[in-house]
Scaffold this motif. Structure first.
Motif, mmCIF file in Angstrom:
data_model
loop_
_atom_site.group_PDB
_atom_site.id
_atom_site.type_symbol
_atom_site.label_atom_id
_atom_site.label_comp_id
_atom_site.label_asym_id
_atom_site.label_seq_id
_atom_site.Cartn_x
_atom_site.Cartn_y
_atom_site.Cartn_z
ATOM 1 N N ARG A 97 8.795 -7.931 6.203
ATOM 2 C CA ARG A 97 8.226 -6.543 6.094
ATOM 3 C C ARG A 97 9.450 -5.461 6.048
ATOM 4 O O ARG A 97 9.109 -4.678 5.149
ATOM 5 N N ARG A 101 10.110 -2.997 3.037
ATOM 6 C CA ARG A 101 9.967 -1.420 2.937
ATOM 7 C C ARG A 101 10.945 -0.825 3.136
ATOM 8 O O ARG A 101 11.101 0.206 2.288
ATOM 9 N N GLN A 135 1.779 -9.490 1.853
ATOM 10 C CA GLN A 135 1.160 -8.266 2.325
ATOM 11 C C GLN A 135 2.058 -7.171 2.152
ATOM 12 O O GLN A 135 1.454 -5.906 1.722
ATOM 13 N N ALA A 136 3.300 -7.112 2.577
ATOM 14 C CA ALA A 136 4.407 -6.186 2.374
ATOM 15 C C ALA A 136 4.422 -5.618 0.668
ATOM 16 O O ALA A 136 4.581 -4.723 0.718
ATOM 17 N N ASP A 139 1.512 -3.826 -0.035
ATOM 18 C CA ASP A 139 1.816 -2.366 0.687
ATOM 19 C C ASP A 139 2.199 -1.533 -0.410
ATOM 20 O O ASP A 139 2.109 -0.310 -0.764
ATOM 21 N N ARG A 142 0.405 -0.457 -3.420
ATOM 22 C CA ARG A 142 -0.597 0.477 -2.925
ATOM 23 C C ARG A 142 -0.157 1.794 -2.671
ATOM 24 O O ARG A 142 -0.854 2.838 -2.803
ATOM 25 N N ALA A 143 0.889 1.926 -2.306
ATOM 26 C CA ALA A 143 1.785 3.125 -1.885
ATOM 27 C C ALA A 143 2.223 3.771 -3.278
ATOM 28 O O ALA A 143 2.773 4.782 -3.203
#
Length: 334
Positions: A97, A101, A135-136, A139, A142-143
């Motif tokens: 993650r 990110r 999951q990362a 995200d 979704r961002a």
């Protein structure tokens, strides 16, 4: 230029993707790289592929500058994460993650864009739980920093597991980026059948086998000066497996086929991978604008079954089909 849907999505990509692996930021000067990108745009290419690790982030910067001023909505920009970047510290690699990110934000800054159309796991990470990775990626989507997710050189089983997790998270895993050419067909036995069931397309790299399928390398002769076979920065290592007399003699048998079709050897090679219905796009690289123009001549070419059979006969046993050769680097920690 013709366009195809990428996986089970509404995103269309150009049949030919311009990629800057082993060229921008390393093999060619930035001014030449910019002219190659402009040639791609002039020929109707809308899809551009890069990665943060190429030239240790410099390739992304070069591509971003070359595309500056172009209408963003008319482009599909792909990048990747996994391999070491920056000072290559203990968290500067992999699919954790933390690394995902930090990497997406850095890639967007270098590319000069608010989002990428496709964010890809450059390889499978055996050290990070796949649930954490997906999951990362979810995200990131979704961002609004990526529209879709993809992977590169994942096995059939890895694709199935990753796709199931992405689906559960409500994001679309729509592509795989493997090596694929007349000489390297390792995805055909397992990866392609699995991808067809999952709604995943292939965006293939090295369709001309790092230049071997252009016919520039002759058995028993010195390699051309300035060719990838003489590139000590990494190109020579990638191409070595094809530079044996048996393979080069077989490749020479393709010249009459290309001549009869009024195609160059490179065009025949790129057109060949595009005959596979699971292939959405073939990635080409270039160190000169004229190489882009030549390769784009493969777009829209249809090869009938008799031509495909002649190709198979010409190459014979030099074709690699072992599915186990689709693999990612082993775990970094013991």
């Amino acid at each position: 230029m013709e366009f195809r849907y990428l996986g089970n999505s509404g995103l269309k990509v150009s049949e030919i993707t311009y990629g800057n692996w082993l060229t921008h930021g390393s093999q060619v000067e930035n001014e030449v790289a910019t002219r190659c990108v402009q040639a791609a745009l002039d020929e109707g290419i809308s899809t551009f592929d890069t990665a943060d690790t190429y030239a240790n982030t410099v390739a992304e910067e070069v591509l971003g500058k070359a595309l500056k001023g172009e209408r963003r909505e008319s482009l599909e920009i792909f990048t990747k994460v996994y391999f070491p970047t920056g000072p290559m510290g203990h968290n500067d690699t992999g699919l954790s993650r933390k690394h995902i990110r930090e990497s997406i934000d850095a890639s967007l800054k270098r590319l000069g864009t608010d989002y990428v159309d496709l964010y890809q796991a450059h390889r499978f990470d055996y050290e990070t739980p796949l649930e954490e990775t997906m999951q990362a990626f979810a995200d990131v989507v979704r961002a609004g920093k990526a529209l879709y997710i993809g992977v590169s050189e994942w096995t059939a089983d890895q694709l199935k597991e990753g796709h199931a997790l992405a689906d559960a998270l409500g994001v679309q895993l729509i592509s795989n980026q493997p090596q694929y050419s007349m000489l390297w067909r390792v995805i055909e036995g397992e990866v392609v059948p699995a991808s067809e069931k999952l709604g995943i397309s292939q965006v293939v790299f090295s369709p001309i086998a790092q230049g071997v399928l252009t016919g520039k390398y002759s058995p028993g002769k010195d390699f051309p000066e300035g060719s990838r076979a003489t590139d000590t920065k990494g190109g020579a290592d990638m191409i070595a497996k094809f530079l044996n007399n048996k393979t080069l003699k077989a490749v020479a048998k393709l010249q009459p086929i290309a001549d009869e079709l009024d195609l160059t050897m490179a065009q025949l090679a790129v057109a060949w991978v595009l005959q596979n219905p699971n292939v959405a796009s073939a990635i080409i690289g270039a160190s000169r604008p004229e190489q882009v123009r030549d390769n784009v001549g493969a777009a829209g070419v249809k090869l009938d079954k008799s031509v495909l059979k002649r190709v198979d006969k010409a190459l014979g046993k030099v074709v690699e089909t072992d599915a186990s050769l689709t693999q990612s680097p082993p775990a970094r920690l013991s």
